[in-house]
Motif scaffolding. Sequence first.
Motif, mmCIF file in Angstrom:
data_model
loop_
_atom_site.group_PDB
_atom_site.id
_atom_site.type_symbol
_atom_site.label_atom_id
_atom_site.label_comp_id
_atom_site.label_asym_id
_atom_site.label_seq_id
_atom_site.Cartn_x
_atom_site.Cartn_y
_atom_site.Cartn_z
ATOM 1 N N GLU A 206 0.971 -1.267 -0.096
ATOM 2 C CA GLU A 206 0.051 0.093 0.249
ATOM 3 C C GLU A 206 0.931 1.260 -0.137
ATOM 4 O O GLU A 206 1.966 1.307 0.554
ATOM 5 C CB GLU A 206 -0.813 0.026 1.289
ATOM 6 C CG GLU A 206 -1.860 -1.158 1.203
ATOM 7 C CD GLU A 206 -2.765 -1.194 2.609
ATOM 8 O OE1 GLU A 206 -2.130 -0.490 3.543
ATOM 9 O OE2 GLU A 206 -3.888 -1.662 2.567
ATOM 10 N N ILE A 207 0.471 2.358 -0.733
ATOM 11 C CA ILE A 207 0.973 3.628 -0.514
ATOM 12 C C ILE A 207 0.248 4.427 0.665
ATOM 13 O O ILE A 207 -1.020 4.485 0.357
ATOM 14 C CB ILE A 207 0.635 4.358 -1.851
ATOM 15 C CG1 ILE A 207 1.696 3.673 -3.027
ATOM 16 C CG2 ILE A 207 1.177 5.936 -1.717
ATOM 17 C CD1 ILE A 207 1.462 3.940 -4.319
ATOM 18 N N GLY B 2 6.897 -6.556 -16.161
ATOM 19 C CA GLY B 2 5.828 -6.767 -15.348
ATOM 20 C C GLY B 2 5.000 -5.578 -14.727
ATOM 21 O O GLY B 2 5.178 -4.635 -15.206
ATOM 22 N N THR B 3 4.106 -5.863 -13.842
ATOM 23 C CA THR B 3 3.199 -4.834 -13.386
ATOM 24 C C THR B 3 3.475 -4.924 -11.771
ATOM 25 O O THR B 3 3.180 -5.655 -10.975
ATOM 26 C CB THR B 3 1.787 -5.132 -13.884
ATOM 27 O OG1 THR B 3 1.709 -5.349 -15.161
ATOM 28 C CG2 THR B 3 0.755 -3.908 -13.400
ATOM 29 N N ILE B 4 3.349 -3.483 -11.385
ATOM 30 C CA ILE B 4 3.128 -3.158 -9.895
ATOM 31 C C ILE B 4 1.802 -2.619 -9.663
ATOM 32 O O ILE B 4 1.325 -1.970 -10.312
ATOM 33 C CB ILE B 4 4.370 -2.469 -9.189
ATOM 34 C CG1 ILE B 4 4.468 -1.046 -9.880
ATOM 35 C CG2 ILE B 4 5.589 -3.210 -9.397
ATOM 36 C CD1 ILE B 4 5.330 -0.290 -8.919
ATOM 37 N N VAL B 5 1.263 -3.164 -8.639
ATOM 38 C CA VAL B 5 -0.048 -2.503 -8.311
ATOM 39 C C VAL B 5 -0.347 -2.103 -6.547
ATOM 40 O O VAL B 5 -0.070 -3.119 -5.966
ATOM 41 C CB VAL B 5 -1.376 -3.581 -8.470
ATOM 42 C CG1 VAL B 5 -2.798 -3.033 -8.259
ATOM 43 C CG2 VAL B 5 -0.939 -4.391 -9.724
ATOM 44 N N ASN B 6 -0.786 -0.803 -6.683
ATOM 45 C CA ASN B 6 -0.557 -0.290 -5.437
ATOM 46 C C ASN B 6 -1.826 0.372 -4.874
ATOM 47 O O ASN B 6 -2.287 1.189 -5.715
ATOM 48 C CB ASN B 6 0.617 0.614 -5.163
ATOM 49 C CG ASN B 6 2.039 0.106 -5.676
ATOM 50 O OD1 ASN B 6 2.542 0.514 -6.543
ATOM 51 N ND2 ASN B 6 2.278 -0.652 -4.884
ATOM 52 N N LYS B 7 -2.473 0.052 -3.777
ATOM 53 C CA LYS B 7 -3.587 0.664 -3.286
ATOM 54 C C LYS B 7 -3.198 1.976 -2.370
ATOM 55 O O LYS B 7 -2.040 1.713 -1.793
ATOM 56 C CB LYS B 7 -4.436 -0.293 -2.252
ATOM 57 C CG LYS B 7 -5.669 0.178 -2.032
ATOM 58 C CD LYS B 7 -6.651 -0.310 -3.266
ATOM 59 C CE LYS B 7 -8.147 -0.114 -2.830
ATOM 60 N NZ LYS B 7 -8.974 -0.367 -3.970
ATOM 61 N N VAL B 8 -3.874 2.809 -2.684
ATOM 62 C CA VAL B 8 -3.755 4.010 -1.652
ATOM 63 C C VAL B 8 -4.432 4.203 -0.595
ATOM 64 O O VAL B 8 -5.512 3.751 -0.404
ATOM 65 C CB VAL B 8 -3.801 5.398 -2.662
ATOM 66 C CG1 VAL B 8 -3.759 6.612 -1.936
ATOM 67 C CG2 VAL B 8 -3.229 5.420 -3.853
ATOM 68 N N VAL B 9 -3.887 4.299 0.628
ATOM 69 C CA VAL B 9 -4.533 4.343 1.829
ATOM 70 C C VAL B 9 -4.211 5.428 2.756
ATOM 71 O O VAL B 9 -3.277 6.325 2.525
ATOM 72 C CB VAL B 9 -4.143 2.978 2.738
ATOM 73 C CG1 VAL B 9 -4.576 1.972 1.971
ATOM 74 C CG2 VAL B 9 -2.795 3.189 3.077
#
Length: 314
Positions: free
Chosen positions: A146-147, A307-314
């Motif tokens: 998470e960010i 590839g791909t990085i996936v980050n949820k913002v919290v």
Amino acid sequence: MLVPVSRTLLSNLLQNHKVVSQISRSMRLVQFQTPNLSGPHLGLEEKVGGGVINLNAFDPSLPKTMREFLEQGETALSVARRALESKQPVLKRSEVTFLSPITFPDKVVCVGMNYVDHCREQNVPVPKEPIIFSKFGSSIVGPYDEIVLPSNSKEVDWEVELAFVIGKKGKDIKATDAMAHVAGFTVAHDVSARDWQMKRNGRQWLLGKTFDTFCPLGPALVTKDCVADPHNLKICCRVNGEVVQNSSTSQMVFKTEDLIAWVSQFVTLYPGDVFLTGTPPGVGVFKKPPMFLKKGDEVQCEIEGLGTIVNKVV
């Protein structure tokens, strides 16, 4: 009896052999954890989005961190190649937690204004020399972490970037020798607090770039022999599924070799040092009106073949 072989067929056979040999040497190095393993481990991602081979299970003498692995140079890489070719058991992707492929580097070197189309977006001249800044190593997190939005910033922005990692120590490195010092390439998300970068702290960039969680990396460190041309890759960023950045690394002003030669004039480069090579156009601060990240957003940073990085913002 000898059967004549046409030049075309022979050429095709040689090319196929070259491709197979290239694939056999290619490696996607990762750091990972599982509930059943204590501490970080080194692994190989079998393919983009695939499972993980546990390198420490294959050879317990290998170090468990990427930085130490890279410090061992060709000795460690040869063990990893044997593991890749030996059909080791593969951990399911759902069973592992991916860490950043490199943690606790000596340096995180960043490059500003390094895409021609990004300069054009801002209506500014293309730099004649690399613009260098830094992030603290403590900003690094994994590719799916998470960010965390800082409470003292209201203008947090996205930036997809090609990153490379140093594999061999060097100082005053010539551009012609630079690729010998590169271990491989990965995807980076250079998260940026624009208010701190552009308006506060004397407009020095460091604080705006280095909040905790502001440097997701991964998922894999793709060895350089797996990347035919790092300066001709599609690069894009999506926010909540919408494409916001879409370009090519061919737009880079200063390529990998140039950056290594430039920075190594000033400092010694060590195995594990990370270079973030700049971002293409489409960042939020230059949208009309400006658009910044908010809690609940999902950011996907993708580079062709890496590839791909996936980050949820919290």
